[in-house]
Structure formats: structure tokens, C-alpha cells
Design a protein around this motif. Structure first.
Motif, PDB file in Angstrom:
ATOM      1  N   VAL A  31       0.767  -1.131  -0.025  1.00  0.00           N
ATOM      2  CA  VAL A  31      -0.018   0.048  -0.019  1.00  0.00           C
ATOM      3  C   VAL A  31       0.940   1.153   0.165  1.00  0.00           C
ATOM      4  CG1 VAL A  31      -1.676   1.309   1.074  1.00  0.00           C
ATOM      5  CG2 VAL A  31      -1.919  -1.096   1.222  1.00  0.00           C
ATOM      6  N   LEU A  32       0.664   2.242  -1.107  1.00  0.00           N
ATOM      7  CA  LEU A  32       1.387   3.562  -1.045  1.00  0.00           C
ATOM      8  C   LEU A  32       0.212   4.430  -0.442  1.00  0.00           C
ATOM      9  CD1 LEU A  32       2.964   3.364  -4.683  1.00  0.00           C
ATOM     10  CD2 LEU A  32       3.654   2.020  -2.431  1.00  0.00           C
ATOM     11  N   GLU A  33       1.203   5.346   0.334  1.00  0.00           N
ATOM     12  CA  GLU A  33       0.322   6.309   0.968  1.00  0.00           C
ATOM     13  C   GLU A  33       1.216   7.721   0.666  1.00  0.00           C
ATOM     14  OE1 GLU A  33      -1.770   7.834   5.104  1.00  0.00           O
ATOM     15  OE2 GLU A  33      -0.562   5.891   5.248  1.00  0.00           O
ATOM     16  N   ALA A  34       0.247   8.780   0.026  1.00  0.00           N
ATOM     17  CA  ALA A  34       0.700  10.080  -0.166  1.00  0.00           C
ATOM     18  C   ALA A  34       1.531  10.645   1.043  1.00  0.00           C
ATOM     19  CB  ALA A  34      -0.175  10.917  -1.056  1.00  0.00           C
ATOM     20  N   ALA A  35       2.734  11.464   0.944  1.00  0.00           N
ATOM     21  CA  ALA A  35       3.250  11.923   1.993  1.00  0.00           C
ATOM     22  C   ALA A  35       3.977  13.226   1.520  1.00  0.00           C
ATOM     23  CB  ALA A  35       4.340  11.018   2.511  1.00  0.00           C
ATOM     24  N   HIS A  36       4.299  14.036   2.292  1.00  0.00           N
ATOM     25  CA  HIS A  36       5.295  15.352   1.897  1.00  0.00           C
ATOM     26  C   HIS A  36       6.541  14.759   1.283  1.00  0.00           C
ATOM     27  CE1 HIS A  36       2.279  18.235   3.037  1.00  0.00           C
ATOM     28  NE2 HIS A  36       2.096  17.444   4.226  1.00  0.00           N
ATOM     29  N   ASP A  37       7.036  15.598   0.255  1.00  0.00           N
ATOM     30  CA  ASP A  37       8.440  14.884  -0.255  1.00  0.00           C
ATOM     31  C   ASP A  37       9.404  15.086   0.458  1.00  0.00           C
ATOM     32  OD1 ASP A  37       9.440  14.165  -2.895  1.00  0.00           O
ATOM     33  OD2 ASP A  37      10.840  15.698  -2.470  1.00  0.00           O
ATOM     34  N   ALA A  38       9.366  16.104   1.688  1.00  0.00           N
ATOM     35  CA  ALA A  38      10.320  16.167   2.583  1.00  0.00           C
ATOM     36  C   ALA A  38      10.486  14.699   3.630  1.00  0.00           C
ATOM     37  CB  ALA A  38      10.219  17.532   3.474  1.00  0.00           C
ATOM     38  N   ASP A  39       9.388  14.140   3.803  1.00  0.00           N
ATOM     39  CA  ASP A  39       9.162  13.025   4.749  1.00  0.00           C
ATOM     40  C   ASP A  39       9.353  11.867   4.033  1.00  0.00           C
ATOM     41  OD1 ASP A  39       8.307  14.812   6.839  1.00  0.00           O
ATOM     42  OD2 ASP A  39       6.315  14.777   6.124  1.00  0.00           O
ATOM     43  N   ALA A  40       9.059  11.720   2.646  1.00  0.00           N
ATOM     44  CA  ALA A  40       9.278  10.596   1.746  1.00  0.00           C
ATOM     45  C   ALA A  40       9.654  11.010   0.393  1.00  0.00           C
ATOM     46  CB  ALA A  40       7.952   9.835   1.836  1.00  0.00           C
ATOM     47  N   PRO A  41      10.782  11.050   0.113  1.00  0.00           N
ATOM     48  CA  PRO A  41      11.382  11.389  -1.397  1.00  0.00           C
ATOM     49  C   PRO A  41      10.578  10.663  -2.232  1.00  0.00           C
ATOM     50  CG  PRO A  41      13.211  11.023   0.171  1.00  0.00           C
ATOM     51  CD  PRO A  41      11.943  10.638   0.692  1.00  0.00           C
ATOM     52  N   GLY A  42      10.132  11.548  -3.293  1.00  0.00           N
ATOM     53  CA  GLY A  42       9.203  10.982  -4.413  1.00  0.00           C
ATOM     54  C   GLY A  42       7.534  11.084  -3.990  1.00  0.00           C
ATOM     55  N   GLY A  43       7.248  11.275  -2.737  1.00  0.00           N
ATOM     56  CA  GLY A  43       6.039  11.947  -2.279  1.00  0.00           C
ATOM     57  C   GLY A  43       4.985  10.730  -1.980  1.00  0.00           C
TER      58      GLY A  43
END
Length: 323
Positions: free
Chosen positions: A217-229
Motif C-alpha cells: 500500500v502506497l500512501e501519499a506523503a510530503h516530499d520532505a518526509d518521503a522522497p518521491g511523495g
């Protein structure tokens, strides 16, 4: 935004049903199936019917092409051989025309631009090469070479039946640029590249020694927290493998498919790359199963390596286990 990624179901309906039950609890916004719905376990017809009934995004894998190319000039050389490819012929005789048409119209890759998220590139293997995948043991440089044309920072693959969640970084060097272009324009090296590489693992035939139904499962995140978003989480769902193992025999697939159906059966039991083990054993002894006789070579392997006894020891149809 949450996106479930499934791949490599390979006709294993009980494993797919276990994942469906898990998705009922997770409630993702979207589900993507990244190829190889069919061929491997005996329930390909039922798997295609199930997925056709769902509002999912579905891509095509190399096993769909094995079926679609059979009997055409595109077919793999030798695929007319019922000894080597008996399981595929068995499958082709059971798939309905509308199911084959459904597979024929699936895309080979997708790029998702979901609102408020970073793009995701998805393909079964590598772009334009659905029989080539990525392995955890590969170096960042090797993966960077394979993904050089992928501009999206998040890349979802499948095919190798192992789970991957890896951030790959590539820093080109001036020496590398000059050696590659000794009489070029003398430009500065390209900017550093990064990719978030995700393989959800296999629903139906995992090859990482864990005989579970696997997905991500992929969850959208801020790029600063998860590179690539996007942040990835892998899942392993235990299920009762006895019905699918029993169906290898009762469906007639085991008899039709011979050695390769037996090896797929073994992979359901062990979650190990049994086909690779067999061919590696033969090559190390100067044998080629496709040249020296598939059935005779396999019989030697099964006995001399002790692999048949090992599989039977771990087979839930024989050891009384429920998983």
C-alpha cells in the motif's frame, strides 16, 4: 491518498481472496494490479473473472503475453512443445474468448497523476521489457542504468516476486561523463537522480521464502518526509494453501504441465525460486534440461538434490499444516 498495489497473482485464487479480505479492512482509495494475473496456479480463469468484476487499474505482464502470443509468429520459440509448455496449452484451452480479449487490451504501463500527489510510473518489469525486473542485490548504479529513461521519481515494478522498498541515488561524475563522451560537448555532468523503487511482491507465487499472499500500500506523503511523495508499506497475508495445491491435481493442470507445473506447485509450497534452482543444478553439472530431456533431467534433480523430499516435508497437504 492510499493506493494498493498487487502483482503476480498467477492464477492463485485463494491467495487473491485473502488479499481481498485484507483490502476490505484497509480501504485504499484505488487498487492497481501490476501484471501476471494468470499462469502458475490452476485458477487463472477464476482470477480473471474476479478482477474483471472490480473497478481496478490493471496492467499486463509477461505471462499474459505468453498466452496472447501462443500460436502466432510472436510466440516464444518452442512453445508449441506440449512437454515444455504443456501448462500454457492447458490454460489456453480453458480461457474464454472474452477473457483473452480483456487481457489483449490491457496496457503495458501506466503513469498515475492523482490529484495532490507526485506522479507514479508503473510497469510489470522495466519500461518496454516486461521480462526484466529489479532485484534487491543490485547496486544503485545497476538500477540507475535500468531506470535512466524513467523521469518519475516513484517507480513501481513487479516480476521478480520479491518485495522492495528502496531509495536509489545516482550521482554522475565528471570522469564518467568524459569517458562516455570523449569527444563530446564537454558539458558538466547531469544532475543527481533519485528513484523510489517499489515492488509489492507476489500475491500468488512469492519467492522470498515466505509462503503468504503479498502486496503493498502506497500512501501519499510530503516530499520532505518521503522522497518521491509516497510512503510504502508491505503486507503479508497468511492463507490456507491446501485448496490451491489440491487443485493442481484435480484440475488436470499437473498432469498436463508435467515438470513445470510440478515446479510451480513446489513454489507455492516453499516460496522459493524452484525453477531457477532446477536449472542452476543442471547447468552446474553440464546438463541442459531443454536439450538433454526435461523429464529425465528433472527426475535426476528431484532425487539427487533431495528437493522432492524437502518439498513434501513442507507441503501442507501432507504435513497437516493449515497454511
Amino acid at each position: 491518498m492510499r493506493l494498493a498495489i498487487l502483482a503476480d497473482i498467477h492464477g492463485n485464487l485463494p491467495a487473491l481472496e485473502a488479499v481481498l479480505a485484507a483490502l476490505e479492512q484497509i480501504q485504499p482509495d484505488y487498487v492497481v494490479v501490476n501484471g501476471d494475473l494468470i499462469n502458475g496456479a490452476p485458477f487463472s480463469v477464476e482470477v480473471v473473472d474476479c478482477i474483471c468484476s472490480l473497478d481496478w487499474v490493471v496492467l499486463r505482464g509477461n505471462h499474459e503475453f505468453y498466452l496472447l502470443d501462443l500460436g502466432t509468429p510472436r510466440a516464444i520459440p518452442g512453445s508449441e512443445d506440449p512437454t515444455r509448455w504443456g501448462q500454457l496449452h492447458w490454460l489456453a484451452a480453458r480461457m474464454r474468448p472474452e477473457q483473452i480479449a480483456y487481457l489483449a487490451m490491457l496496457p503495458d504501463e501506466r503513469t498515475l497523476y492523482l490529484p495532490g500527489t507526485q506522479p507514479i510510473r508503473i510497469t510489470h518489469g522495466l519500461p518496454g521489457r516486461n521480462k526484466v525486473g529489479l532485484h534487491p542485490a543490485q547496486s544503485d548504479e545497476e538500477i540507475a542504468v535500468a531506470l535512466g529513461e524513467v523521469r518519475e521519481q516513484t517507480f513501481v515494478t513487479a516480476h521478480t516476486h520479491v518485495q522492495i522498498d528502496r531509495h536509489v541515488r545516482w550521482q554522475p561524475t565528471l570522469n564518467g561523463e568524459l569517458s562516455a563522451h570523449p569527444h563530446g560537448d564537454m558539458q558538466m555532468p547531469a544532475a543527481p537522480r533519485t528513484w523510489h523503487v517499489i515492488n509489492p511482491g507476489s500475491v500468488g507465487l512469492p519467492l522470498n521464502q515466505r509462503p503468504t499472499a503479498q502486496f503493498a500500500v502506497l500512501e501519499a506523503a510530503h516530499d520532505a518526509d518521503a522522497p518521491g511523495g509516497w510512503r510504502a508499506r508491505h503486507f503479508d497475508v497468511a492463507y490456507d494453501r491446501r485448496p490451491v495445491l489440491d487443485a493442481f491435481k484435480t484440475s488436470g493442470m499437473l498432469a498436463a504441465g508435467g515438470v513445470f507445473s510440478t515446479l510451480f506447485y513446489w513454489e507455492v509450497v516453499t516460496a522459493a525460486p524452484e525453477i531457477i534452482y532446477f536449472y542452476r543444478w543442471a547447468y552446474e553439472r553440464g546438463m541442459d534440461p531443454d536439450r538433454d530431456g526435461l523429464e529425465a533431467t528433472f527426475e535426476r534433480y528431484a532425487v539427487e538434490s533431495g528437493r522432492r523430499d524437502f518439498v513434501r516435508l513442507h507441503d501442507p497437504l501432507y504435513n497437516g499444516a493449515t497454511g
